[in-house]
Design a protein around this motif. Structure first.
Motif, short mmCIF file in Angstrom:
data_model
loop_
_atom_site.label_atom_id
_atom_site.label_comp_id
_atom_site.label_asym_id
_atom_site.label_seq_id
_atom_site.Cartn_x
_atom_site.Cartn_y
_atom_site.Cartn_z
N PRO A 174 0.81 -1.23 0.00
CA PRO A 174 0.00 0.00 0.00
C PRO A 174 0.84 1.29 0.00
CG PRO A 174 -0.36 -1.29 2.03
CD PRO A 174 0.34 -2.16 1.05
N VAL A 175 2.07 1.20 0.48
CA VAL A 175 2.91 2.41 0.48
C VAL A 175 3.22 2.86 -0.95
CG1 VAL A 175 4.99 3.49 1.43
CG2 VAL A 175 3.89 1.63 2.68
N GLN A 176 3.20 1.91 -1.91
CA GLN A 176 3.37 2.28 -3.32
C GLN A 176 2.36 3.37 -3.71
OE1 GLN A 176 2.98 -0.89 -6.17
NE2 GLN A 176 4.32 -2.29 -5.05
N VAL A 177 1.11 3.11 -3.38
CA VAL A 177 0.04 4.02 -3.79
C VAL A 177 0.17 5.36 -3.06
CG1 VAL A 177 -2.45 4.26 -4.08
CG2 VAL A 177 -1.40 1.99 -4.17
N ARG A 178 0.47 5.27 -1.76
CA ARG A 178 0.64 6.51 -0.99
C ARG A 178 1.80 7.34 -1.55
NH1 ARG A 178 -2.06 7.01 3.71
NH2 ARG A 178 -3.34 5.24 4.37
N ALA A 179 2.87 6.63 -1.97
CA ALA A 179 4.04 7.35 -2.52
C ALA A 179 3.69 8.03 -3.84
CB ALA A 179 5.19 6.38 -2.70
N MET A 180 2.96 7.31 -4.70
CA MET A 180 2.58 7.90 -5.99
C MET A 180 1.72 9.14 -5.78
SD MET A 180 1.86 4.70 -8.57
CE MET A 180 0.95 3.65 -7.46
#
Ligand code: DAH
Length: 340
Positions: A174-180
């Protein structure tokens, strides 16, 4: 008469006191010679019958003998006291000049050590280190990652569900999406952290463990770029040259998706108990980021693409050090911790 008996008592008494072998015989000699019922006292009573003209002379002699005997007693007693004290000091001796042992310095947990090593490796390549919440929304943990509502991972058996659709994050993805959302493209991040699964606990399964997520988004990112970074990562962890291979693997958030293996470090690919005779060790899931995931992070898949990977940090630490039971990690057992 009295005069010669006094001199005789003096020489006999001095010899007896000076030759006393121990405290007890010294004390016995004192009572016998100097005591209230002792020899000297008996002689001094005879002063009464000494003729008047001799009284001063004999009296001085008597006092002289008494003083000499008392001194002899005191000397001998002091010698015994000193010997006893010396013996005690010898037994109780300790060296005040030896430096104090001081506080025992603490150490970082082996997981923290490897996490920090990997953070250094990736920041040196221009990646940012990100953090994300351990209590996630269903959206970030599943939906935004293109994981369908029917996916078995959502099952209550694998996921700790909380109130209002929140979950304890089951992976660091989920951190992928938060980072994007936060930084947009281009993007290079890693996100190490704790994840949770509703597992039956045994030597290789814990409800809480650590993963490290990575994501790179740019123009024309290929599988070759991904392999370059992942191979470097494996070499940083195992501190030696490694051979890697990709196998197809399915993860809803990547397309194509892979499992990355390294050639077994124990048998160099020949097959052994550690690699279960396969010659390879499974290391992490990875792939090119699915266009739906890019879109969910607010990034245009027509312009940008990227790779992502997720590896089990706990499992990696176990492999690097040959730790055979995952339950050691949270045990707080100093016998375990002090080895790293
Ligand atoms: N999130 C996956 C898991 O927990 C691991 C993973 C696989 C992460 C592929 C990725 C990926 O970023 O591309 O098993």
């Amino acid at each position: 008469m009295l005069e010669s008996r006094l001199r005789e008592l003096e020489s006999r008494g001095l010899a007896q006191l000076e030759n006393a072998a121990d405290r007890e015989s010294l004390e016995a000699a004192r009572v016998e010679i100097l005591g209230r019922k002792g020899s000297l006292q008996a002689l001094s009573r005879e002063m009464a019958i000494v003729p008047a003209d001799q009284k001063a002379l004999i009296g001085r002699l008597l006092n002289g003998v008494k003083a000499a005997l008392e001194q002899a007693y005191d000397r001998r007693k002091a010698a015994f006291d000193k010997a006893a004290l010396d013996a005690r000091l010898e037994g109780e001796w300790f060296d005040l000049t030896v430096p104090a042992p001081g506080v025992r310095p603490g150490k970082l947990h082996p997981l923290t050590q490897i996490q920090q090593e990997l953070e250094e490796y990736f920041t040196s390549l221009g990646f940012a280190v990100m953090d994300g919440p351990e209590v996630e929304t269903e959206w970030y943990n599943f939906d935004a990652l293109n994981i369908p509502a029917t996916h078995p991972a959502r099952d209550a058996q694998d996921t700790f569900w909380m109130e209002q659709g929140h979950v304890l994050r089951t992976h660091t993805s989920p951190v992928q999406v938060r980072a994007m959302e936060k930084f947009g493209a281009p993007l290079r991040i890693i996100a190490p952290g704790r994840v949770f699964r509703n597992e039956a606990i045994d030597a290789s399964h814990e409800h809480t463990f650590y993963q490290l997520e990575g994501m790179m988004i740019d123009r024309d990112v290929s599988v070759a770029h991904m392999v370059y970074f992942l191979k470097g990562l494996m070499q940083a962890i195992f501190r030696r040259e490694v051979t890697v291979r990709l196998r197809p693997g399915f993860f809803p958030f990547v397309e194509p998706g892979f499992e990355l293996d390294i050639q077994c470090l124990i048998c160099a690919g020949k097959g052994c108990a550690v690699c279960k005779q396969s010659g390879w060790l499974e290391q992490c899931g990875c792939g090119l980021v699915h266009p739906n995931v890019l879109r969910n992070g607010g990034i245009d898949p027509g312009v940008w693409n990227g790779f992502a990977f997720g590896l089990g940090l706990t499992r990696l630490v176990m492999m690097r050090y040959g730790i055979d039971d995952i339950r050691w990690f949270a045990s707080g057992d100093l016998r375990f911790l002090s080895q790293f």
